[in-house]
Motif scaffolding. Structure first.
Motif, short mmCIF file in Angstrom:
data_model
loop_
_atom_site.label_atom_id
_atom_site.label_comp_id
_atom_site.label_asym_id
_atom_site.label_seq_id
_atom_site.Cartn_x
_atom_site.Cartn_y
_atom_site.Cartn_z
N LEU A 62 28.79 -26.33 -14.27
CA LEU A 62 27.87 -25.28 -14.70
C LEU A 62 26.42 -25.61 -14.39
O LEU A 62 25.58 -24.72 -14.27
CB LEU A 62 28.05 -25.01 -16.19
N ALA A 63 26.11 -26.91 -14.22
CA ALA A 63 24.73 -27.31 -13.93
C ALA A 63 24.29 -26.81 -12.56
O ALA A 63 23.09 -26.68 -12.30
CB ALA A 63 24.60 -28.82 -14.00
N GLY A 68 19.75 -27.57 -16.07
CA GLY A 68 19.42 -28.11 -17.38
C GLY A 68 20.38 -27.74 -18.48
O GLY A 68 20.18 -28.10 -19.64
N ILE A 69 21.46 -27.02 -18.14
CA ILE A 69 22.38 -26.57 -19.18
C ILE A 69 23.02 -27.74 -19.92
O ILE A 69 23.33 -27.65 -21.11
CB ILE A 69 23.48 -25.65 -18.57
N GLU A 70 23.19 -28.86 -19.24
CA GLU A 70 23.82 -30.01 -19.88
C GLU A 70 22.90 -30.65 -20.93
O GLU A 70 23.36 -31.41 -21.79
CB GLU A 70 24.22 -31.06 -18.84
N ASP A 71 21.60 -30.34 -20.88
CA ASP A 71 20.64 -30.90 -21.83
C ASP A 71 20.40 -30.01 -23.04
O ASP A 71 19.63 -30.37 -23.94
CB ASP A 71 19.30 -31.18 -21.13
N THR A 72 21.02 -28.85 -23.07
CA THR A 72 20.88 -27.95 -24.21
C THR A 72 21.67 -28.52 -25.39
O THR A 72 22.56 -29.36 -25.20
CB THR A 72 21.40 -26.55 -23.88
N PRO A 73 21.38 -28.08 -26.61
CA PRO A 73 22.16 -28.56 -27.76
C PRO A 73 23.66 -28.36 -27.59
O PRO A 73 24.45 -29.24 -27.91
CB PRO A 73 21.61 -27.73 -28.92
N VAL A 74 24.05 -27.20 -27.05
CA VAL A 74 25.47 -26.93 -26.86
C VAL A 74 26.04 -27.82 -25.77
O VAL A 74 27.17 -28.30 -25.87
CB VAL A 74 25.70 -25.44 -26.52
N GLY A 75 25.26 -28.04 -24.71
CA GLY A 75 25.70 -28.93 -23.64
C GLY A 75 25.95 -30.33 -24.15
O GLY A 75 26.91 -31.00 -23.75
N VAL A 123 31.49 -17.55 -14.68
CA VAL A 123 30.23 -17.41 -13.95
C VAL A 123 30.34 -16.27 -12.95
O VAL A 123 31.25 -16.25 -12.11
CB VAL A 123 29.87 -18.72 -13.22
N LYS A 124 29.42 -15.32 -13.03
CA LYS A 124 29.42 -14.20 -12.10
C LYS A 124 28.45 -14.50 -10.96
O LYS A 124 27.27 -14.74 -11.18
CB LYS A 124 29.01 -12.91 -12.81
N LEU A 125 28.97 -14.51 -9.75
CA LEU A 125 28.17 -14.80 -8.57
C LEU A 125 27.86 -13.51 -7.82
O LEU A 125 28.55 -12.49 -7.99
CB LEU A 125 28.94 -15.76 -7.65
N PRO A 126 26.82 -13.51 -6.97
CA PRO A 126 26.55 -12.33 -6.15
C PRO A 126 27.77 -12.00 -5.29
O PRO A 126 28.44 -12.89 -4.78
CB PRO A 126 25.36 -12.77 -5.28
N PHE A 127 28.04 -10.73 -5.15
CA PHE A 127 29.19 -10.28 -4.36
C PHE A 127 30.49 -10.90 -4.88
O PHE A 127 31.36 -11.30 -4.11
CB PHE A 127 29.01 -10.63 -2.88
#
Length: 231
Positions: A62-63, A68-75, A123-127
């Protein structure tokens, strides 16, 4: 000891495999052990190739999608939970089956859930070519009663500085009031985003994503997609 030909070994082990399949299909408790073992063997032991159930976890970093998602409280909660399981694993993968078997029921199901959860990818990606998968992600969100308030807050960095001024005003209008949004309308974008962050901090406003299945289609009826019938 007589050496069997490769062809005969393949034949005999094919019959053994069919027997294993039939018996395992009738014993859900053992199936949970086998699937949990297969997932854990691949998640916690890189390159071990020590699983017999052909279920492969596909892990998405997911990073790479949210810096920085891994540094969030939930991460950090997730990484701590993963590290806690890793510490409990036997050093030798050959002992993993016994480890899974010897866990009490609740612990085994917790490990199964942890391994399964690691493979979730909404995770939704373009196209994006996975509309049905993303629809199921919405159903999963409903099933686990996902409330994004506990996992994400609208800040300048996370959202407000990354949308248009109209998007900022829409968020404030929805989360606070139309009057509050109007009070920001004359500001420059940077000032507007900062002010909106303060206003929204005390609210429960989150982005429309992810939507639950109920919000997506209003009912729980399964859809049969043309060209994707059950075999």
């Amino acid at each position: 000891e007589q050496r069997l030909s490769d062809t005969l070994v393949r034949d005999l082990t094919a019959h053994q495999t069919l027997g294993l399949r039939l018996n395992l299909s009738e014993q859900p408790d053992v199936a949970v052990v086998a699937v949990t073992h297969a997932l854990a063997a691949q998640i916690f032991y890189v390159g071990a190739n020590a699983h017999v159930v052909g279920i492969q976890p596909v892990k998405t970093d997911l990073a790479t999608h949210a810096v920085g998602i891994e540094d969030t409280p939930v991460g950090k909660v997730w990484s701590d939970r993963h590290a806690n399981w890793a510490r409990q694993m036997p050093r030798d993968v050959a002992k993993l089956w016994e480890f899974v078997v010897e866990l009490d029921h609740d612990s085994r199901m917790a490990l199964f859930a942890h391994c399964a959860a690691l493979t979730v990818n909404a995770v939704k990606l373009p196209f994006d070519l996975r509309p049905r998968a993303l629809a199921v992600a919405g159903r999963l969100a409903g099933a686990v009663a996902l409330d994004m308030i506990g996992y994400w807050r609208p800040t300048v960095q996370s959202y407000l500085g990354r949308v248009t001024k109209a998007g900022i005003l829409e968020a404030v209008s929805e989360g606070v009031s139309e009057e509050a949004a109007e009070s920001l309308s004359g500001m420059k974008k940077a000032e507007m985003a900062a002010a909106a962050e303060q206003l929204l901090a005390a609210t429960d406003w989150v982005t429309p994503l992810p939507r639950t299945a109920k919000e997506e289609d209003g009912d729980g009826a399964p859809e049969r997609a043309q060209g994707h019938d059950i075999c």
